[in-house]
Motif scaffolding. Structure first.
Motif, PDB file in Angstrom:
ATOM      1  N   MET A   1       4.723  64.706 -43.529  1.00 45.38           N
ATOM      2  CA  MET A   1       4.057  63.458 -43.141  1.00 45.38           C
ATOM      3  C   MET A   1       5.029  62.279 -43.245  1.00 45.38           C
ATOM      4  SD  MET A   1       0.755  61.799 -45.007  1.00 45.38           S
ATOM      5  CE  MET A   1       1.677  60.905 -46.249  1.00 45.38           C
ATOM      6  N   HIS A   2       5.767  62.219 -44.340  1.00 43.81           N
ATOM      7  CA  HIS A   2       6.703  61.103 -44.523  1.00 43.81           C
ATOM      8  C   HIS A   2       7.893  61.218 -43.570  1.00 43.81           C
ATOM      9  CE1 HIS A   2       4.810  58.921 -47.723  1.00 43.81           C
ATOM     10  NE2 HIS A   2       4.576  60.042 -48.374  1.00 43.81           N
ATOM     11  N   THR A   3       8.320  62.440 -43.306  1.00 43.02           N
ATOM     12  CA  THR A   3       9.466  62.615 -42.400  1.00 43.02           C
ATOM     13  C   THR A   3       9.100  62.147 -41.000  1.00 43.02           C
ATOM     14  OG1 THR A   3      10.058  64.536 -43.719  1.00 43.02           O
ATOM     15  CG2 THR A   3      11.207  64.294 -41.637  1.00 43.02           C
ATOM     16  N   ILE A   4       7.897  62.470 -40.583  1.00 45.02           N
ATOM     17  CA  ILE A   4       7.458  62.074 -39.235  1.00 45.02           C
ATOM     18  C   ILE A   4       7.318  60.547 -39.157  1.00 45.02           C
ATOM     19  CG2 ILE A   4       5.507  62.208 -37.608  1.00 45.02           C
ATOM     20  CD1 ILE A   4       5.191  65.177 -38.674  1.00 45.02           C
ATOM     21  N   ARG A   5       6.775  59.947 -40.203  1.00 49.47           N
ATOM     22  CA  ARG A   5       6.664  58.466 -40.202  1.00 49.47           C
ATOM     23  C   ARG A   5       8.059  57.841 -40.110  1.00 49.47           C
ATOM     24  NH1 ARG A   5       4.160  56.023 -45.345  1.00 49.47           N
ATOM     25  NH2 ARG A   5       2.167  56.495 -44.392  1.00 49.47           N
ATOM     26  N   LEU A   6       8.983  58.395 -40.882  1.00 50.04           N
ATOM     27  CA  LEU A   6      10.349  57.871 -40.893  1.00 50.04           C
ATOM     28  C   LEU A   6      10.986  58.016 -39.501  1.00 50.04           C
ATOM     29  CD1 LEU A   6      12.849  56.830 -42.433  1.00 50.04           C
ATOM     30  CD2 LEU A   6      13.319  59.202 -43.094  1.00 50.04           C
ATOM     31  N   ALA A   7      10.747  59.146 -38.866  1.00 49.32           N
ATOM     32  CA  ALA A   7      11.317  59.363 -37.522  1.00 49.32           C
ATOM     33  C   ALA A   7      10.765  58.328 -36.546  1.00 49.32           C
ATOM     34  CB  ALA A   7      10.989  60.775 -37.052  1.00 49.32           C
ATOM     35  N   ARG A   8       9.496  58.009 -36.681  1.00 47.00           N
ATOM     36  CA  ARG A   8       8.887  56.997 -35.799  1.00 47.00           C
ATOM     37  C   ARG A   8       9.465  55.621 -36.093  1.00 47.00           C
ATOM     38  NH1 ARG A   8       3.112  59.899 -36.182  1.00 47.00           N
ATOM     39  NH2 ARG A   8       3.232  60.999 -34.206  1.00 47.00           N
ATOM     40  N   ALA A   9       9.639  55.333 -37.380  1.00 53.30           N
ATOM     41  CA  ALA A   9      10.195  54.023 -37.757  1.00 53.30           C
ATOM     42  C   ALA A   9      11.608  53.880 -37.197  1.00 53.30           C
ATOM     43  CB  ALA A   9      10.214  53.895 -39.282  1.00 53.30           C
ATOM     44  N   PHE A  10      12.387  54.934 -37.298  1.00 50.75           N
ATOM     45  CA  PHE A  10      13.795  54.867 -36.905  1.00 50.75           C
ATOM     46  C   PHE A  10      13.974  54.769 -35.394  1.00 50.75           C
ATOM     47  CE2 PHE A  10      17.953  56.768 -35.934  1.00 50.75           C
ATOM     48  CZ  PHE A  10      18.775  56.019 -36.766  1.00 50.75           C
TER      49      PHE A  10
END
Ligand SMILES: Cc1ncc(COP(=O)(O)O)c(C=O)c1O
Length: 436
Positions: A119-128
């Motif tokens: 969940m956090h990895t996907i959020r981070l990918a979207r942020a980046f």
């Protein structure tokens, strides 16, 4: 009445379904396994019955139950007060060792479960990337949050076409509309993968995959598929995420990314990383991880993240995985166990085959040819699989059934050649009771 069955009745009175986790019900048994204790590669249920454990805590206990080296590390952390929600020295020590071990890790963060890690990895990918869509492989499992709970455990008649798989929701109650953010592609279909990334690259934050598809037993993708995934994501500026919650440490210290020699941008590791204690990790490129608060603007936090007792267990486990000879023992045990089971199936006329990589494997009952995708794995003979599992459990070998298609099983490093022989003897007896 057995104490296990009696306890199931009691547990149902207060624990929903009698379990702490839905998939703990074993449909081959008709109830969950309730344990009294475990030691090494064996567990004992409430009735005192002994089993060789070929579930191994769904992959978490790669070292077996109650490994004294892990227990000592845990006891030391407990003696120091187990000061939770503060940083101490061991977190950075574990992070350093992880960065030296997992090829993609330049920076890491700790979470409790694999679900949180993806969940956090996907959020981070979207942020980046500033993009929202996610390309997910049909059937690959990434945990229980709404964004990825599609197209897992789907019945064969709900899959749709290979070129446009259905986003089948795996639970009721999911946030409507999240499937619109997903592009689905079947496993190991390089042509469809390349086509999808070329078409949707501009709107994709990430491609996420299980680099070894253990959640459909054990499907090893072609190098061509994995290389195309790396090349096309790089070309399109899409982040590549390897979900190694299950595959990490399974066949090499650096997991599937070391095995394939391909480095993703971000990865999640879980299960074995904690040595049987609840830790998952996500990490990857330093420039991407820098987007996390407090340096950046993407949130990742949690009261229990990096709990010192869990970190101490993980540090002890990681040192063992990195020690000389560890993976040679895993390789030899795998050959012995998987080869032995395949021989038993062949000699007893059972249409089953074992496919494994490292310490985890799938059993395919009634699947013709080599399984390449979820579509192949779901077409197994479920009735025969459940009969096999029930007969094995009755003779003292525990396999878990997760429901649905072919699923993963595993052994632990505490298994000796004599244990494998004894387990094979019991499996052979079980197989002789099957009617095909
Ligand atoms: C590949 C993969 N990702 C994520 C998860 C979810 O991990 P957890 O059960 O720790 O939330 C699992 C669990 O089986 C998994 O196999």
């Amino acid at each position: 009445m057995s104490r296990v069955v009696e306890h199931y009745g009691r547990a149902k009175g207060s624990l929903a379904g009698g379990v702490s986790s839905s998939t703990r019900l074993n449909r081959a048994l008709g109830h969950p396994l309730y344990l009294a204790k475990g030691e090494g590669c064996r567990v004992w249920d409430l009735d005192g019955r002994e089993y060789y454990d070929l579930c191994c805590s769904h992959g978490a206990t790669l070292l077996g139950h109650g490994d004294p080296r892990i227990t000592a590390a845990v006891q030391q952390a407990l003696a120091a007060g187990a000061c939770c929600s503060y940083e101490n020295e061991v977190q950075a020590e574990l992070a350093e060792l992880l960065c030296q071990t997992i090829p993609s890790f330049e920076r890491v963060r700790f979470t409790g479960s694999g679900t949180e890690a993806t969940m956090h990895t996907i959020r981070l990918a979207r942020a980046f990337t500033g993009r929202t869509k996610l390309l997910k492989i049909e059937g690959n499992f990434h945990g229980y949050h709404d964004q990825v709970m599609y197209s897992i455990g789907a019945p064969a008649d709900k899959l749709g076409s290979e070129s446009a798989p259905n986003a089948w929701p795996a639970s009721s109650g999911m946030t409507p509309g999240l499937d619109k953010e997903l592009i689905l592609v079947p496993y190991d279909r390089t042509d469809l993968l390349v086509e999808a990334i070329r078409k949707h690259g501009h709107e994709l934050a990430a491609v996420i995959c299980e680099p070894v598809f253990y959640n459909a037993g054990c499907i090893i993708p072609t190098k061509e598929f994995m290389q195309a995934m790396r090349d096309e994501t790089r070309r399109a500026g899409v982040l590549l995420i390897y979900d190694e919650i299950q595959s990490a440490f399974r066949m090499a210290p650096g997991g599937a990314q070391e095995y394939f020699g391909i480095t993703p941008d971000l990865s999640t590791v879980g299960k074995a990383v904690g040595g049987g204690y609840p830790l998952s990790v996500f990490g990857g490129r330093a420039d991407v991880m820098q987007r996390l608060m407090p340096d950046g603007d993407c949130q990742h936090s949690g009261t229990y993240n990096g709990h010192p007792v869990i970190v101490a267990a993980a540090l002890a486990a990681l040192k063992i995985y990195r020690s000389p000879g560890f993976y040679e023992h895993i390789r030899q045990t795998a050959e012995h166990l998987y080869g032995g089971m395949n021989n038993i199936f062949a000699e007893r006329g059972i249409p089953g085959k074992v496919r494994g990589l490292g310490a985890r494997f799938g059993i395919y009952m009634g699947v013709e040819g080599e399984p390449h995708s979820y579509r192949d794995a779901v077409k197994h003979n479920r009735k025969l699989m459940l009969e096999f599992i029930a007969a094995s459990i009755a003779r003292g070998v525990y396999f878990h059934d997760y429901g649905g298609g072919a699923c993963h099983h595993g052994f632990c490093a505490a298994m000796t050649p004599a244990d494998v022989d004894a387990a094979l003897g019991r499996i052979d007896e079980a197989v002789q009771t099957l009617k095909v």
